[in-house]
Structures are given as structure tokens and as C-alpha cells.
Design an enzyme around this catalytic site. Structure first.
Site: not given
Ligand code: GLN
Length: 198
Positions: A181, A79, A179
Site C-alpha cells: 500500500e 507484514c 507493504h
Molecule cells: N515488525 C512488526 C512485527 O513484528 C511488523 C512490521 C510491519 O508490519 N511493518 O509485528
């Protein structure tokens, strides 16, 4: 024995450390340059990519990660971690964010591609070399392009984006838009740990 570091500056690093512990893998939180000693692999967790990127630079961890990867260390971004690995970043709403990234992977990502926090969801994703896994997309980015040695290895169909990349690999680097995890998708961790052995 493989030793994994989890960048522990902001975001959900504790969940990764906990899961690695359950898998009986040696894992440590990485907060500064000295924590890179003896590491085989590194996870950059989800969180807020601008905050993690800012703290990385404050601590000098950004340069340590680049050196680690260039010397063959395996890295997995999830992410926000994927945003930080990408060479090109845009936001779905504001466009160019001009934010700091490590610029290690030949991928382009769109932040917040699936909507806002409340639009977060769990989905089944088919990852090449891993199989089908349940994973969480939390204000996730989409991987919209991969070039040179980078290759998209999973896709997600979503009304906000149509079909976009959800995971990509490039040499010793693995980028996940989601994610693993949260849903304890062990198969992804095994794939990541296999990258170290390879
Ligand atoms: N939206 C977040 C970002 O742009 C990432 C979200 C996440 O890591 N769950 O940094």
C-alpha cells in the site's frame, strides 16, 4: 461487486482503505465480529503483530477470521498480517516469541528479519503471477519455510538474510512480508481481488 474488509485495530489500515477506494472497490474497516457480514475478502494490515493479535482476541475478531477463511473467504496479510497468519513465528533476535497467531497458513516466519526500523527499505520484488513490483519492507518478517499446500511465490535477496521468501500463497490465503500500500502496488491488489473471483 466485491466487498473487502480491512482489519482496523492497529497499524496502517487507513492506507489500504484509501487505496481500495481509489480502485473503486467497496471497502470497510473491520473492528468487531459484526463487520464480517457480507465480506468477500479481508486484509490484515501491517503494524505490530503482538498488538493486533491481542486486540483481535479481545474483540473476538480472531475466531471470526478463522471462520471466515474456513468458509472460503479470501484473506491477504501484509507484514504483521503475515506474521498473524503463520503457524510458526520466531524473532531474529529473541527467537521464540510465544506470541498469539491465527495459525492459518503453513508457513514459518522470522520477525524483524531484515533488521530494525531504520533498516527498512523499498525493493523490487518479482511475484509469481503478478510480475515485478516496488514494495516497502518496514521491519518486515521473512518467510523462511512453506509446507503442504503453502507455496512461496516471491523471494528477496538481502545481506541480513540471503535469499528468503517475501510472499506465499495457500488456497484462499495470501501472505506478503512487505507493504504494497505504501508504494501503491496495484498489481498485488488486482491479484488478491482475482483470488475472490476464482
Ligand atoms: N515488525 C512488526 C512485527 O513484528 C511488523 C512490521 C510491519 O508490519 N511493518 O509485528
Amino acid at each position: 461487486m466485491v466487498k473487502v474488509g480491512v482489519v482496523a485495530l492497529q497499524g496502517d489500515f487507513l492506507e489500504h482503505l484509501q487505496l481500495l477506494k481509489e480502485l473503486r472497490v467497496e471497502a470497510i474497516p473491520v473492528k468487531s465480529i459484526k463487520d464480517f457480514n457480507g465480506l468477500d475478502a479481508l486484509i490484515i494490515p501491517g503494524g505490530e503483530s503482538t498488538t493486533i493479535g491481542f486486540l483481535m482476541r479481545v474483540k473476538g475478531v480472531d475466531k471470526a477470521i478463522v471462520e471466515f477463511v474456513e468458509s472460503g473467504g479470501v484473506v491477504m496479510g501484509t507484514c504483521a498480517g503475515t506474521i498473524l497468519l503463520a503457524k510458526s513465528v520466531k524473532d531474529r533476535v529473541v527467537g521464540d516469541t510465544g506470541q498469539f497467531t491465527l495459525k492459518l497458513m503453513d508457513i514459518a516466519v522470522v520477525r524483524n528479519a531484515f533488521g530494525r526500523q531504520r533498516d527498512s527499505f523499498i525493493a523490487k520484488v518479482m511475484v509469481e503471477g503478478v510480475g515485478e513490483i516496488d514494495v516497502a519492507f518496514i521491519r518486515a518478517p521473512a518467510i523462511v519455510e512453506a509446507w503442504n499446500d503453502a507455496k512461496i511465490i516471491a523471494y528477496i535477496e538481502h545481506p541480513a538474510t540471503n535469499r528468503v521468501g517475501a510472499a506465499a500463497i495457500e488456497k484462499n490465503m495470501l501472505a506478503l512480508a512487505f507493504h504494497p500500500e505504501i508504494t501503491k502496488s496495484i498489481a498485488i491488489y488486482n491479484y488478491f481481488l482475482d483470488m475472490v473471483k476464482r
